[in-house]
Design a protein around this motif. Structure first.
Motif, PDB file in Angstrom:
ATOM      1  N   ASP A 261      47.062  44.447  58.539  1.00  0.00           N
ATOM      2  CA  ASP A 261      46.086  45.368  58.951  1.00  0.00           C
ATOM      3  C   ASP A 261      45.460  46.031  58.246  1.00  0.00           C
ATOM      4  O   ASP A 261      46.361  46.603  56.197  1.00  0.00           O
ATOM      5  N   ALA A 262      44.853  47.592  58.796  1.00  0.00           N
ATOM      6  CA  ALA A 262      43.806  48.052  57.210  1.00  0.00           C
ATOM      7  C   ALA A 262      44.884  49.010  56.719  1.00  0.00           C
ATOM      8  O   ALA A 262      44.319  49.018  55.241  1.00  0.00           O
ATOM      9  N   LYS A 263      45.449  49.694  57.222  1.00  0.00           N
ATOM     10  CA  LYS A 263      46.759  50.659  56.709  1.00  0.00           C
ATOM     11  C   LYS A 263      47.523  49.755  55.182  1.00  0.00           C
ATOM     12  O   LYS A 263      47.745  50.480  54.246  1.00  0.00           O
ATOM     13  N   THR A 264      48.345  48.733  55.869  1.00  0.00           N
ATOM     14  CA  THR A 264      48.663  48.637  54.774  1.00  0.00           C
ATOM     15  C   THR A 264      47.665  47.600  53.076  1.00  0.00           C
ATOM     16  O   THR A 264      48.125  47.714  52.162  1.00  0.00           O
ATOM     17  N   LYS A 265      46.165  46.877  54.063  1.00  0.00           N
ATOM     18  CA  LYS A 265      45.303  46.354  53.051  1.00  0.00           C
ATOM     19  C   LYS A 265      45.057  47.432  51.797  1.00  0.00           C
ATOM     20  O   LYS A 265      44.951  47.661  50.730  1.00  0.00           O
ATOM     21  N   THR A 266      45.058  48.872  52.815  1.00  0.00           N
ATOM     22  CA  THR A 266      44.525  50.030  50.710  1.00  0.00           C
ATOM     23  C   THR A 266      45.499  50.453  50.836  1.00  0.00           C
ATOM     24  O   THR A 266      45.185  50.671  49.430  1.00  0.00           O
ATOM     25  N   ALA A 267      46.766  50.166  50.933  1.00  0.00           N
ATOM     26  CA  ALA A 267      48.409  50.364  50.306  1.00  0.00           C
ATOM     27  C   ALA A 267      48.317  49.479  49.029  1.00  0.00           C
ATOM     28  O   ALA A 267      48.189  49.828  47.803  1.00  0.00           O
ATOM     29  N   ALA A 268      47.485  48.074  49.839  1.00  0.00           N
ATOM     30  CA  ALA A 268      47.958  46.760  48.891  1.00  0.00           C
ATOM     31  C   ALA A 268      47.353  47.224  47.360  1.00  0.00           C
ATOM     32  O   ALA A 268      46.700  46.735  46.231  1.00  0.00           O
ATOM     33  N   HIS A 375      49.978  34.526  38.310  1.00  0.00           N
ATOM     34  CA  HIS A 375      51.381  33.714  38.989  1.00  0.00           C
ATOM     35  C   HIS A 375      52.205  35.318  38.587  1.00  0.00           C
ATOM     36  O   HIS A 375      52.865  35.886  39.928  1.00  0.00           O
ATOM     37  N   GLU A 376      51.950  36.367  37.568  1.00  0.00           N
ATOM     38  CA  GLU A 376      52.572  37.495  36.772  1.00  0.00           C
ATOM     39  C   GLU A 376      52.009  38.717  38.784  1.00  0.00           C
ATOM     40  O   GLU A 376      52.641  39.288  38.475  1.00  0.00           O
ATOM     41  N   MET A 377      51.056  38.536  38.501  1.00  0.00           N
ATOM     42  CA  MET A 377      50.076  39.710  39.345  1.00  0.00           C
ATOM     43  C   MET A 377      50.624  39.480  40.943  1.00  0.00           C
ATOM     44  O   MET A 377      51.129  40.301  41.969  1.00  0.00           O
ATOM     45  N   GLY A 378      50.784  38.083  41.471  1.00  0.00           N
ATOM     46  CA  GLY A 378      51.686  37.707  42.636  1.00  0.00           C
ATOM     47  C   GLY A 378      52.688  38.240  42.264  1.00  0.00           C
ATOM     48  O   GLY A 378      53.908  39.007  43.666  1.00  0.00           O
ATOM     49  N   HIS A 379      53.873  38.417  41.384  1.00  0.00           N
ATOM     50  CA  HIS A 379      55.140  39.161  41.766  1.00  0.00           C
ATOM     51  C   HIS A 379      54.604  40.298  42.014  1.00  0.00           C
ATOM     52  O   HIS A 379      55.844  40.456  43.089  1.00  0.00           O
ATOM     53  N   GLY A 380      53.749  40.732  41.816  1.00  0.00           N
ATOM     54  CA  GLY A 380      53.591  42.428  42.723  1.00  0.00           C
ATOM     55  C   GLY A 380      53.579  42.452  43.500  1.00  0.00           C
ATOM     56  O   GLY A 380      54.093  43.560  44.917  1.00  0.00           O
ATOM     57  N   PHE A 381      53.139  41.117  44.748  1.00  0.00           N
ATOM     58  CA  PHE A 381      53.369  41.384  46.122  1.00  0.00           C
ATOM     59  C   PHE A 381      54.008  40.340  46.646  1.00  0.00           C
ATOM     60  O   PHE A 381      53.983  40.133  48.160  1.00  0.00           O
ATOM     61  N   ASP A 382      55.386  39.768  45.790  1.00  0.00           N
ATOM     62  CA  ASP A 382      56.097  38.621  46.564  1.00  0.00           C
ATOM     63  C   ASP A 382      56.998  39.547  47.376  1.00  0.00           C
ATOM     64  O   ASP A 382      56.769  40.526  47.454  1.00  0.00           O
ATOM     65  N   ASP A 383      58.148  39.034  47.629  1.00  0.00           N
ATOM     66  CA  ASP A 383      59.422  38.982  48.782  1.00  0.00           C
ATOM     67  C   ASP A 383      60.298  40.615  48.008  1.00  0.00           C
ATOM     68  O   ASP A 383      60.520  41.386  48.297  1.00  0.00           O
ATOM     69  N   GLN A 384      59.975  40.509  46.511  1.00  0.00           N
ATOM     70  CA  GLN A 384      60.713  41.998  45.893  1.00  0.00           C
ATOM     71  C   GLN A 384      60.137  42.515  45.332  1.00  0.00           C
ATOM     72  O   GLN A 384      59.669  44.033  45.938  1.00  0.00           O
ATOM     73  N   GLY A 385      58.839  42.062  44.802  1.00  0.00           N
ATOM     74  CA  GLY A 385      57.873  43.316  44.301  1.00  0.00           C
ATOM     75  C   GLY A 385      57.348  43.670  45.567  1.00  0.00           C
ATOM     76  O   GLY A 385      55.747  44.980  44.897  1.00  0.00           O
ATOM     77  N   SER A 386      57.241  43.202  46.734  1.00  0.00           N
ATOM     78  CA  SER A 386      56.668  44.074  47.625  1.00  0.00           C
ATOM     79  C   SER A 386      57.144  45.298  48.190  1.00  0.00           C
ATOM     80  O   SER A 386      57.088  46.257  48.899  1.00  0.00           O
ATOM     81  N   TRP A 398      54.088  49.512  53.775  1.00  0.00           N
ATOM     82  CA  TRP A 398      54.236  47.888  55.108  1.00  0.00           C
ATOM     83  C   TRP A 398      53.843  49.040  56.522  1.00  0.00           C
ATOM     84  O   TRP A 398      54.964  49.517  56.784  1.00  0.00           O
ATOM     85  N   THR A 399      53.269  48.815  56.893  1.00  0.00           N
ATOM     86  CA  THR A 399      53.381  48.671  58.638  1.00  0.00           C
ATOM     87  C   THR A 399      54.136  48.275  59.075  1.00  0.00           C
ATOM     88  O   THR A 399      54.934  46.473  58.298  1.00  0.00           O
ATOM     89  N   PRO A 400      55.271  47.797  60.423  1.00  0.00           N
ATOM     90  CA  PRO A 400      56.247  47.252  60.698  1.00  0.00           C
ATOM     91  C   PRO A 400      55.671  45.491  60.664  1.00  0.00           C
ATOM     92  O   PRO A 400      55.654  44.486  60.655  1.00  0.00           O
ATOM     93  N   GLU A 401      54.011  45.918  61.361  1.00  0.00           N
ATOM     94  CA  GLU A 401      53.842  44.674  61.596  1.00  0.00           C
ATOM     95  C   GLU A 401      53.366  44.141  60.865  1.00  0.00           C
ATOM     96  O   GLU A 401      53.351  42.639  60.652  1.00  0.00           O
ATOM     97  N   ALA A 402      52.597  43.848  59.529  1.00  0.00           N
ATOM     98  CA  ALA A 402      51.886  43.530  58.807  1.00  0.00           C
ATOM     99  C   ALA A 402      53.965  43.796  58.345  1.00  0.00           C
ATOM    100  O   ALA A 402      53.502  41.569  57.380  1.00  0.00           O
ATOM    101  N   LYS A 403      54.358  43.784  57.848  1.00  0.00           N
ATOM    102  CA  LYS A 403      55.638  42.989  57.328  1.00  0.00           C
ATOM    103  C   LYS A 403      56.642  41.979  58.244  1.00  0.00           C
ATOM    104  O   LYS A 403      57.122  41.341  57.549  1.00  0.00           O
ATOM    105  N   THR A 404      56.375  42.144  58.897  1.00  0.00           N
ATOM    106  CA  THR A 404      57.191  40.681  60.216  1.00  0.00           C
ATOM    107  C   THR A 404      55.718  39.500  60.065  1.00  0.00           C
ATOM    108  O   THR A 404      55.764  38.663  59.964  1.00  0.00           O
TER     109      THR A 404
END
Length: 466
Positions: A261-268, A375-386, A398-404
């Protein structure tokens, strides 16, 4: 005397059922904090002690023989009985330790506790003594990782005779010091760890092991020389463009994401913009002038090196976290993402063929180092980096919907890797490799997109052979 035993636990260079160290504070990564967690086992992972079947039975039998051999070489009497007690102790510790998958649960791992809470968690340990001896006595709140394991290890500590702990520490010290001890210690250690556990047919040449020792103790001094000899200025300029195109490609992918969603995209996007890339080498190198090297005293040198590093860490403890510090030396062929700083780091040694060549065709560089950058940038958004924000603070953006939606996709990726069977009868653990799998998949896709951006600004590249 359990007090003297715990003093040794907390002294650099000695094994301990619990390990203590410092790290940037996950709630404020501009400052340091202290953390503790389960210690290491002599055979490595807990599975070696707990898994069933002929393969693991053979590992355990070989390890039991190795323990007895090392104790005998150390001049201890009744080595067989001592070895049995050490094996029993380590098996008990393995049973209460967290698995690698459990230890990937960062929110479960990051448990800050006061002195009273530490005592309640594992009252058998003298936490004030352990922390004070380690140099961390001034920290009222400590992160207690592997919390239930610490409780179990405390009980084992109290129930195990001091003499058994002493034998265990003698054995572990001999293992760590084996390369600096008489040849028989080193040969026995390679026979078990090299041949039996890792299927390594022959030990590396002695001169190579010597270089590795210097690398491990004075790495940045070697790195400074390496950079002068092997890191041309044009490499940094080329890497700057590569990273910029990778960042732009990630921005496009996040913006076009259909399930976020837009809110999570802005944060990402804010986190992506805050990425701090470091290339080649540190801006300043460690000063080793106070480290005493004595010719003909390799064991003493190794002990002094450990103490030097520990004192260096303590000297930084009360100051703000220095974001210019590197966790790898320039001559290391690797790269890493640090979630507590939101930094990606590429040492000079990985910026060499075949990974990178400033004179090579762009397609080669984007397909090689480009995929590694992605790959290293991706770690910033993986299950731990996120779980970390733009500054490295642990925070939920993350919003609850985006996290789900994210968990549904990462769960599917875990299941995909669960099905892979690289060795007959052995499956990949998708939950354990998830971060690397996310990094690999996103890295390759984003590197390809970044290459298209390169062509958009430099013109369509000719197709090359290979």
């Amino acid at each position: 005397d359990r007090a003297k035993l715990q003093t040794l636990f907390a002294t650099p260079g000695y094994a301990s059922p619990v390990e203590i160290g410092q790290l940037p504070n996950p709630s404020d990564p501009s400052k340091y904090t202290v953390g503790t967690g389960q210690g290491s086992l002599g055979m490595g992972g807990r599975d070696y002690y707990l898994e069933t079947g002929p393969k693991y039975d053979a590992f355990r039998a070989a390890y039991r023989a190795y323990v007895e051999r090392m104790l005998t070489l150390a001049g201890l009497t009744d080595a067989s009985a001592r070895a049995d007690r050490i094996i029993a102790l380590e098996t008990a510790m393995a049973k209460v330790q967290w698995s690698p998958v459990q230890s990937r649960d960062l929110l479960a791992m990051l448990k800050p506790m006061t002195a009273a809470q530490r005592t309640a968690l594992a009252p058998e340990f003298d936490w004030p003594l352990l922390l004070q001896t380690s140099g961390y006595g001034d920290f009222p709140v400590v992160i207690m990782s592997n919390s239930t394991a610490l409780t179990g290890l405390g009980k084992i500590f109290a129930e195990t005779p001091v003499s058994t702990w002493q034998d265990w520490m003698k054995f572990r010290f001999a293992v760590a010091a084996a390369p600096m001890l008489p040849r028989t210690f080193d040969e026995a250690t390679f026979a078990f760890y090299g041949k039996t556990l890792n299927d390594q047919p022959a030990q590396r040449a002695r001169w190579k092991r010597g270089i590795a020792m210097v690398n491990g103790t004075m790495g940045e001094a070697i790195g400074e020389i390496y950079v002068k000899r092997h890191y041309p200025p044009e490499s940094e300029a080329k890497m700057g463009e590569l990273i910029a195109n990778l960042r732009a490609a990630y921005k496009d992918r996040i913006t076009a994401n259909s399930w976020m969603d837009a809110k999570t995209k802005t944060a990402a996007l804010a986190k992506l913009a805050a990425f701090d890339p470091r290339v080649g080498h540190p801006v300043k190198y460690i000063d080793y002038s106070s480290f005493q090297v004595v010719r003909g005293d390799p064991l003493g040198n190794a002990i002094r090196a450990g103490e030097f590093q520990h004192q260096l860490d303590l000297s930084r403890l009360k100051a703000p976290v220095d974001r210019t510090l590197w966790e790898m030396t320039p001559q290391t062929v690797n790269a890493y993402y640090n979630p507590l700083a939101n930094q990606i780091t590429f040492p000079a040694a990985i910026l060499q063929p075949p990974y990178f060549d400033p004179k090579a065709d762009a397609a080669v560089n984007y397909g090689a180092i480009g995929a590694i950058i992605g790959h290293e940038m991706g770690h910033g958004f993986d299950d731990q980096g996120s779980l970390f924000g733009p500054t490295g603070k642990v925070e939920n953006w993350w919003t609850p919907e985006a996290k789900t939606a994210f968990k549904a996709r990462t769960g599917a990726l875990s299941q995909q890797y669960d099905a892979y069977e690289p060795i007959p009868g052995v499956h990949v653990k998708g939950a354990l490799t998830l971060g690397e799998n996310i990094g690999d998949l996103g890295g390759v896709e984003t590197a390809y997109a970044a290459y298209q951006k390169y062509q958009a600004s430099h013109g369509k590249a000719p197709v090359i052979d290979g």
